[in-house]
Structures are given as C-alpha cells and as structure tokens.
Design an enzyme around this catalytic site. Structure first.
Site, PDB file in Angstrom:
ATOM      1  N   THR A 144      13.230  31.396  22.889  1.00  0.00           N
ATOM      2  CA  THR A 144      14.003  32.407  22.438  1.00  0.00           C
ATOM      3  C   THR A 144      15.060  31.414  21.724  1.00  0.00           C
ATOM      4  O   THR A 144      15.959  32.097  21.091  1.00  0.00           O
ATOM      5  CB  THR A 144      14.863  33.312  23.499  1.00  0.00           C
ATOM      6  OG1 THR A 144      15.219  32.547  24.628  1.00  0.00           O
ATOM      7  CG2 THR A 144      13.681  34.286  23.860  1.00  0.00           C
ATOM      8  N   LYS A 162      18.940  33.813  29.645  1.00  0.00           N
ATOM      9  CA  LYS A 162      18.575  32.996  28.499  1.00  0.00           C
ATOM     10  C   LYS A 162      18.866  33.730  27.360  1.00  0.00           C
ATOM     11  O   LYS A 162      19.009  33.202  26.197  1.00  0.00           O
ATOM     12  CB  LYS A 162      17.189  32.834  28.777  1.00  0.00           C
ATOM     13  CG  LYS A 162      16.146  33.903  28.661  1.00  0.00           C
ATOM     14  CD  LYS A 162      15.652  34.413  27.152  1.00  0.00           C
ATOM     15  CE  LYS A 162      15.057  35.925  27.429  1.00  0.00           C
ATOM     16  NZ  LYS A 162      14.727  36.338  26.214  1.00  0.00           N
TER      17      LYS A 162
END
Length: 329
Positions: free
Chosen positions: A247, A190
């Site tokens: 994020t 990620k």
C-alpha cells in the site's frame, strides 16, 4: 470444527465482492449480503459489481438483502467499513448460531472505544468465534483470480486452519495464525502509514525519501504492535510488512492515493478523497492509543496533524527532518 461449506459475505463493495468470488471458486456455497438496495439489485440482476468492471459474479453466489438469510452459514466474512462494524454485528447477532466464525475483513480501529474489530465481534456477538482476515491484497486482483496471499487468524488454531482451507481457491492463498491482535493491528496501522507514503510521493520528495518513510513507518508499527501484545513475527509477515509494502507504492491503494492528493496541496475531505480511505478515520484513534501508552509514532502523528489541518504538509515534513538524531531501533 465441522466442514465449512456455506459462507456468507456481508458487504457488496469491491472487497466483499472479490472475497465472495474467491470463496465461490474454492467450491463453497456463497451468499453475498448487501445493504444498499440499488447495489444489491445491480449485483443480482447484472451479476456484476459497479466497483469491479468486467468481473462477472460466479454462478454459485446468491445475492440477498435479508440479514437473517445471510446468518445461516458455517462462516461469515464481515466486509463492511470499520466504523460500521458494530451496527452490522449487532443486527446480525440475533440470528447467528453459537460458534459461528465471524471474520472481520476491515482494517481499522473503532472511534471512541479504541476497540479492534475482533473485540467488537466478541462484545456484540459473544456466542460467535471472532476471527480476522488481512494481508497485501487489492480487490481487483483477487476478483480476477490473480495470485494473492493473506493471513487469517482465530484464537483456536484448528479453526484458523479450517477457515484457511475453506477460502483457499488456489490463487488466493490464506496462511493461518492464532495471533489475532497482530494480524488486525498491522492492517489498521499500515493504512495511516500508506497516507504518509502518498504524501511523500505527492510532494515529489523522491524514492529515497519514500524508502526511508516506509522503513521508519514499519518501526512505528512494530513498536505499536509490541505494546498491544502482537508477535514481532506477525508484524514481519503478510498482514504487517507485506501489506505495508503493497500500500505504500501504488495508486491502487485508496490510502496512498489520499496521501498523494494531500501532498499535492489538496485539503482533507475534498472530492479527491471521496473513496473510502480507512487511514483517515484510523489516524486520530491510533495517535490517541499511542499517546496513552507513551509509544513514539512521529510519522503517524504527522499524518494525524495534516488530516486535522493543525499542521501543513511542509511543516509536518520539517518536523520529521529536524527530529534529534538517534540510534536506529
């Protein structure tokens, strides 16, 4: 395993300090180890972190620079950068007791060896129990006691559950798992995708493009995970999709902020990228691992090319938009 009362946290940065705070709030006896003398002195003398303004350390947290002292714990959280993990564990391994859980809290993959963090733990401290903590969490939120949920994984289900109970402070809620690879893989992947999200935002491509990039990025994460033995449900959970959502849309994320700067035309390695963005280090490693297993990861490949300055942001965007049309999978 027996009750976990003494917890050491290795690394006095923002995330390490935040985790020390939550362990102290959970009623544990906490030792916070910091390598840097100046930062250690600041933590010990002022009882606050330079990285987390206005957050006072809990009284039960003891600050030290002595690694052997930190090794005397029922569980140890390893909160150092991924590329420094090996050297810290090697130094720690001489003093750590057999069966002690060593919980990696870095989201990355080691350069050169392509090893995940728990693999480094197993290699460098074979007498210890490797574990991983990951999930959608910002240090500032955790340090201030704002509601946060993460995943902690260990090969033994009873140990994973015991660790979750030990660091549960009420507002900091760990879910436990035995899918160690899935939890750490999601966290590493990620970070690269968050850079891509930042590039989209920095280039002003709009919310629709950001949604498309995040969704197709998640498809890459799932493909990569399956190839390395991760469970799909783990990818769909906190340490995968949850962390990706967090994020890919906020400047609080160092990786997202790095991408925004790139999208606005800044060069990799400039002042705007001074904060540690693990995705910068992970991107080329991720791409090498994907190519070795013939996993299609065009977004991650584009990020790696931009960071290596072998492709401009505009050329990378064009390469993604002109890919052949295909079924969604």
């Amino acid at each position: 395993m027996s009750s976990i009362q003494k917890i050491s946290v290795l690394g006095g940065g923002a995330w390490g300090t935040a985790l020390a705070q939550t362990c102290a709030r959970a009623g544990r006896d906490v030792t916070l180890w910091e390598y840097d003398a100046k930062n250690a002195a600041h933590l010990a003398d002022r009882r606050e972190s330079v990285f987390l303004p206005d957050v006072k350390l809990e009284k039960s947290i003891a600050v030290t620079r002595e690694l052997p002292a930190a090794a005397k714990a029922d569980a140890i959280l390893l909160v150092v950068p991924a590329q420094a993990m090996r050297s810290v564990i090697l130094a720690l391994s001489r003093a750590v007791a057999k069966g002690t859980p060593l919980i990696a809290c870095a989201k990355g993959i080691e350069h050169g060896t392509h090893k995940f963090m728990t693999e480094i733990v197993a290699e460098c401290a074979p007498q210890a129990m490797p574990a991983i903590l990951s999930g959608p969490s910002f240090a500032a939120d955790v340090a201030r006691g704002l509601p946060t949920a993460v995943t902690i994984a260990a090969p033994d289900a009873s140990i994973a559950e015991a660790l979750a109970h030990a660091i549960n402070s009420g507002t900091f809620r760990p879910y436990h798992s035995t899918d160690v690879r899935g939890v750490e893989l999601g966290g590493a992947t990620k970070n690269v995708l968050a850079i891509a999200a930042g590039i989209v935002t920095g280039r002003g491509l709009g919310a629709s493009a950001l949604a498309a990039m995040t969704t197709r990025g998640f498809a890459e994460m799932v493909r990569f995970g399956k190839a390395f033995g991760a469970k799909t449900e783990t990818m769909m959970g906190l340490s995968g999709l949850g962390d990706l959502i967090l994020t890919c849309g906020t400047p609080q994320s160092r990786n997202f902020s790095c991408g925004v700067a790139l999208g606005k035309g800044e060069k990799p390695g400039t002042a705007s990228h001074g904060k540690l963005a693990e995705g910068v280090f992970t991107a080329p490693v991720l791409l090498e691992m994907a190519r070795a297993k013939k996993i299609e990861m065009p977004i991650s490949a584009a990020v790696a090319a931009i960071l290596a300055e072998t492709m401009s942001v505009d050329a990378a965007i064009e390469s993604l938009l002109t890919r052949p049309l295909k079924s969604e999978e």
